[in-house]
Motif scaffolding. Structure first.
Motif, PDB file in Angstrom:
ATOM      1  N   ARG A   5      -1.860  12.728  10.441  1.00 41.12           N
ATOM      2  CA  ARG A   5      -2.222  11.310  10.538  1.00 41.12           C
ATOM      3  C   ARG A   5      -1.625  10.535   9.359  1.00 41.12           C
ATOM      4  O   ARG A   5      -1.038   9.466   9.522  1.00 41.12           O
ATOM      5  CB  ARG A   5      -3.737  11.145  10.567  1.00 41.12           C
ATOM      6  N   ARG A   6      -1.774  11.070   8.171  1.00 37.07           N
ATOM      7  CA  ARG A   6      -1.228  10.394   6.969  1.00 37.07           C
ATOM      8  C   ARG A   6       0.296  10.296   7.033  1.00 37.07           C
ATOM      9  O   ARG A   6       0.883   9.253   6.778  1.00 37.07           O
ATOM     10  CB  ARG A   6      -1.665  11.157   5.718  1.00 37.07           C
ATOM     11  N   ARG A   7       0.936  11.406   7.403  1.00 28.29           N
ATOM     12  CA  ARG A   7       2.406  11.425   7.440  1.00 28.29           C
ATOM     13  C   ARG A   7       2.964  10.547   8.562  1.00 28.29           C
ATOM     14  O   ARG A   7       3.957   9.849   8.359  1.00 28.29           O
ATOM     15  CB  ARG A   7       2.920  12.859   7.587  1.00 28.29           C
ATOM     16  N   ALA A  51       1.673   7.858   9.721  1.00 30.25           N
ATOM     17  CA  ALA A  51       1.551   6.475   9.246  1.00 30.25           C
ATOM     18  C   ALA A  51       2.631   6.174   8.206  1.00 30.25           C
ATOM     19  O   ALA A  51       3.298   5.137   8.268  1.00 30.25           O
ATOM     20  CB  ALA A  51       0.165   6.239   8.659  1.00 30.25           C
ATOM     21  N   GLU A  52       2.807   7.090   7.270  1.00 24.92           N
ATOM     22  CA  GLU A  52       3.809   6.908   6.215  1.00 24.92           C
ATOM     23  C   GLU A  52       5.208   6.731   6.808  1.00 24.92           C
ATOM     24  O   GLU A  52       6.005   5.930   6.311  1.00 24.92           O
ATOM     25  CB  GLU A  52       3.773   8.122   5.281  1.00 24.92           C
ATOM     26  N   PRO A  55       0.699   1.256  11.258  1.00 23.26           N
ATOM     27  CA  PRO A  55       0.952   2.181  10.156  1.00 23.26           C
ATOM     28  C   PRO A  55       1.395   1.487   8.878  1.00 23.26           C
ATOM     29  O   PRO A  55       2.005   0.419   8.900  1.00 23.26           O
ATOM     30  CB  PRO A  55       2.084   3.050  10.701  1.00 23.26           C
ATOM     31  N   GLY A  64      -1.715   4.648   5.121  1.00 22.12           N
ATOM     32  CA  GLY A  64      -2.342   5.148   6.340  1.00 22.12           C
ATOM     33  C   GLY A  64      -2.338   4.100   7.429  1.00 22.12           C
ATOM     34  O   GLY A  64      -1.721   3.044   7.292  1.00 22.12           O
ATOM     35  N   TYR A  65      -3.024   4.411   8.503  1.00 25.05           N
ATOM     36  CA  TYR A  65      -3.142   3.460   9.602  1.00 25.05           C
ATOM     37  C   TYR A  65      -4.228   2.448   9.268  1.00 25.05           C
ATOM     38  O   TYR A  65      -5.304   2.816   8.798  1.00 25.05           O
ATOM     39  CB  TYR A  65      -3.476   4.183  10.911  1.00 25.05           C
TER      40      TYR A  65
END
Length: 187
Positions: free
Chosen positions: A124-126, A128-129, A151, A155-156
């Motif tokens: 999820r973090r990646r 968004a990044e 994103p 994060g989102y």
């Protein structure tokens, strides 16, 4: 006479790791934060992904896109992902190589016991990044679905859910369709 390789300039670890995973013997593999992990989903996992795929496939065709589980590269990191479903424009799918998360319209990950935290937190973090516009998390362990959008580096910024299996989840433009999550849980 053959000379020895010149290692004086060092080895690009990211490039070497991604090269190795693309030539992984056996099942497909992905790189999660520098660790090579086999990507061998179970049948119940595949069933959940198929149920989502069937609900979006007509709209995906209308959009001139392809849905599948091709490779996603995250340049500048030690990550090489194989999402359960990614929707990409048809013309990008013809290249044969890995795509970037920001080239997708939607990424879907379905959790398994072995990867639930990775899908919930790391991916999820990646995603968004790396600017994947929509990330749908089908969390079979929690019995829920969550749609992440908008994103950014932190994060989102928009989260729709978690919604329990059985709820109807609306995918926004360009999809503009409802996903019935009733069949995603155990049979």
């Amino acid at each position: 006479m053959t000379s020895a390789p010149d290692y004086s300039r060092g080895v690009d670890a990211e490039r070497a790791l991604k090269f190795a995973v693309q030539r992984f013997r056996g099942d497909r593999a992905q790189v999660i934060e520098g660790f090579i992990e086999p990507a061998a989903p179970t049948w119940d996992h595949e069933r959940a992904a198929r149920l989502v795929r069937r609900q979006i496939e007509n709209r995906v065709d209308e959009l001139g896109c392809v849905e599948g589980s091709g490779n996603l590269d995250l340049p500048g990191s030690s990550n090489w992902y194989i999402p359960d479903i990614a929707v990409v424009p048809e013309e990008l799918a013809k290249g044969g190589g890995a795509l970037l998360p920001d080239q997708t319209l939607l990424i879907v990950e379905v959790t398994s016991e072995s990867n639930a935290e990775t899908d919930r937190v790391v991916k999820r973090r990646r995603y968004a990044e790396y600017r994947a516009p929509l990330y749908l998390l089908v969390d079979r362990m929690e019995g829920s679905v969550t749609l992440f959008s908008e994103p950014g580096q932190l994060g989102y910024t928009s989260v729709d859910g978690p919604h329990p299996f059985g709820a109807v989840l609306r995918l926004p433009e360009p999809f503009d369709l409802d996903i019935d999550t009733g069949g995603l849980g155990p049979v």
